[in-house]
Scaffold this motif. Structure first.
Motif, PDB file in Angstrom:
ATOM      1  N   SER A   1      17.132  -4.612  -1.242  1.00 60.45           N
ATOM      2  CA  SER A   1      16.035  -5.378  -0.650  1.00 60.45           C
ATOM      3  C   SER A   1      14.713  -4.900  -1.221  1.00 60.45           C
ATOM      4  O   SER A   1      14.602  -3.780  -1.725  1.00 60.45           O
ATOM      5  CB  SER A   1      16.034  -5.257   0.873  1.00 60.45           C
ATOM      6  N   TYR A   2      13.718  -5.776  -1.124  1.00 57.76           N
ATOM      7  CA  TYR A   2      12.386  -5.508  -1.659  1.00 57.76           C
ATOM      8  C   TYR A   2      11.391  -5.918  -0.591  1.00 57.76           C
ATOM      9  O   TYR A   2      11.459  -7.028  -0.042  1.00 57.76           O
ATOM     10  CB  TYR A   2      12.181  -6.313  -2.936  1.00 57.76           C
ATOM     11  N   LEU A   3      10.450  -5.016  -0.259  1.00 61.97           N
ATOM     12  CA  LEU A   3       9.530  -5.272   0.839  1.00 61.97           C
ATOM     13  C   LEU A   3       8.347  -6.133   0.414  1.00 61.97           C
ATOM     14  O   LEU A   3       7.754  -5.920  -0.649  1.00 61.97           O
ATOM     15  CB  LEU A   3       8.987  -3.955   1.406  1.00 61.97           C
ATOM     16  N   VAL A   4       8.004  -7.093   1.259  1.00 66.15           N
ATOM     17  CA  VAL A   4       6.722  -7.781   1.169  1.00 66.15           C
ATOM     18  C   VAL A   4       5.977  -7.503   2.476  1.00 66.15           C
ATOM     19  O   VAL A   4       6.570  -7.151   3.483  1.00 66.15           O
ATOM     20  CB  VAL A   4       6.878  -9.291   0.919  1.00 66.15           C
TER      21      VAL A   4
ATOM     22  N   SER B   1       0.819  -1.226   0.000  1.00 64.03           N
ATOM     23  CA  SER B   1       0.000   0.000   0.000  1.00 64.03           C
ATOM     24  C   SER B   1       0.844   1.262   0.000  1.00 64.03           C
ATOM     25  O   SER B   1       0.451   2.286   0.567  1.00 64.03           O
ATOM     26  CB  SER B   1      -0.975  -0.010   1.185  1.00 64.03           C
ATOM     27  N   ALA B   2       1.991   1.194  -0.626  1.00 63.23           N
ATOM     28  CA  ALA B   2       2.895   2.338  -0.737  1.00 63.23           C
ATOM     29  C   ALA B   2       3.914   2.013  -1.808  1.00 63.23           C
ATOM     30  O   ALA B   2       4.071   0.853  -2.202  1.00 63.23           O
ATOM     31  CB  ALA B   2       3.601   2.615   0.593  1.00 63.23           C
ATOM     32  N   ALA B   3       4.595   3.043  -2.278  1.00 64.28           N
ATOM     33  CA  ALA B   3       5.676   2.801  -3.228  1.00 64.28           C
ATOM     34  C   ALA B   3       6.793   2.016  -2.549  1.00 64.28           C
ATOM     35  O   ALA B   3       7.068   2.195  -1.357  1.00 64.28           O
ATOM     36  CB  ALA B   3       6.225   4.128  -3.748  1.00 64.28           C
ATOM     37  N   GLN B   4       7.437   1.135  -3.291  1.00 61.60           N
ATOM     38  CA  GLN B   4       8.566   0.389  -2.764  1.00 61.60           C
ATOM     39  C   GLN B   4       9.719   1.347  -2.448  1.00 61.60           C
ATOM     40  O   GLN B   4      10.034   2.237  -3.241  1.00 61.60           O
ATOM     41  CB  GLN B   4       9.042  -0.650  -3.774  1.00 61.60           C
ATOM     42  N   PRO B   5      10.370   1.191  -1.296  1.00 64.98           N
ATOM     43  CA  PRO B   5      11.513   2.049  -0.968  1.00 64.98           C
ATOM     44  C   PRO B   5      12.577   2.069  -2.068  1.00 64.98           C
ATOM     45  O   PRO B   5      13.198   3.113  -2.314  1.00 64.98           O
ATOM     46  CB  PRO B   5      12.062   1.425   0.320  1.00 64.98           C
ATOM     47  N   ILE B   6      12.781   0.960  -2.741  1.00 62.04           N
ATOM     48  CA  ILE B   6      13.776   0.901  -3.809  1.00 62.04           C
ATOM     49  C   ILE B   6      13.385   1.811  -4.976  1.00 62.04           C
ATOM     50  O   ILE B   6      14.230   2.388  -5.659  1.00 62.04           O
ATOM     51  CB  ILE B   6      13.960  -0.567  -4.257  1.00 62.04           C
ATOM     52  N   VAL B   7      12.069   1.984  -5.189  1.00 53.91           N
ATOM     53  CA  VAL B   7      11.577   2.887  -6.237  1.00 53.91           C
ATOM     54  C   VAL B   7      11.704   4.339  -5.785  1.00 53.91           C
ATOM     55  O   VAL B   7      12.097   5.215  -6.563  1.00 53.91           O
ATOM     56  CB  VAL B   7      10.118   2.555  -6.592  1.00 53.91           C
ATOM     57  N   VAL B   8      11.379   4.598  -4.528  1.00 55.95           N
ATOM     58  CA  VAL B   8      11.520   5.947  -3.971  1.00 55.95           C
ATOM     59  C   VAL B   8      12.971   6.409  -4.090  1.00 55.95           C
ATOM     60  O   VAL B   8      13.255   7.541  -4.507  1.00 55.95           O
ATOM     61  CB  VAL B   8      11.056   5.980  -2.506  1.00 55.95           C
TER      62      VAL B   8
END
Length: 206
Positions: free
Chosen positions: A168-171, A11-18
């Motif tokens: 890293s990628y959040l789940v 429910s938010a942009a991925q930190p890696i994309v930010v």
């Protein structure tokens, strides 16, 4: 393996994309390939980019459009096969792949990367995040991607890699609960979301 919700829906942009946006990776017309529920596309649209989000799942596209409307963001969402991207030739200055590459087999990845090259303008930047070969356990429908796979496949499709690092990628917390129950050693944040090993790839269209 069963999760209580789509694991990558945070429910938010991925930190890696930010981080990529803050580093200046995007400009002009942006393609979010495999946009899912739209949070990355919405984040980029809110920062002034002209964003097109495509996904092969009609339900995902429907929900993405609803999220964008609720947040007042203007994004063009469409159902499309990312391995062909018919009708988008030469349209994009920037491309985002947030964990689509790693759900495709080798043949589909080759077609996909070629399609991305075709729909991009000369000098376009590709920002790609995918799960890596260091995943602590197998995930349904996800391939373990090695550095050599990335280098070989992007190069063959006409992309020049300018940056490649482990990240890293959040789940979400539902996936986090599964990992805890299975006693799989993972890193979680204060919300119970899991940071899984991933690659952060930067490339340019030749």
């Amino acid at each position: 393996m069963t999760f209580g919700a789509v694991p990558w829906d945070i429910s938010a942009a991925q930190p890696i994309v930010v981080a990529a946006e803050q580093a200046g990776r995007f400009s002009g017309a942006v393609l979010d390939a495999g946009c899912g529920l739209g949070d990355n596309a919405i984040y980029l649209a809110e920062r002034g980019y002209q964003v097109t989000g495509v996904d092969g799942a009609p339900t995902a596209v429907e929900w993405a459009a609803k999220r964008a409307a609720a947040q007042g963001a203007t994004v063009e969402f469409a159902v499309a096969d990312a391995t062909s991207l018919a009708g988008y030739d030469g349209r994009f200055d920037s491309v985002l792949d947030s964990a689509l590459y790693d759900v495709l087999d080798a043949d589909h990845r080759a077609r996909y990367l070629t399609a991305l090259h075709r729909v991009s303008r000369p000098g376009a930047k590709l920002t790609l995040a995918c799960f890596s070969d260091q995943l602590p356990t197998d995930l349904p429908g996800v391939y373990r991607i090695t550095e050599q796979i990335i280098r070989d496949e992007l190069g063959a499709a006409g992309w020049t890699i300018t940056g490649l690092r482990r990240d890293s990628y959040l789940v979400n917390e539902y996936a986090g609960e599964f990992f805890r129950q299975e006693k799989i050693d993972v890193v979680t944040d204060e919300r119970g979301r899991v940071a899984l090993p991933a690659w952060a790839v930067e490339a340019e269209r030749g």
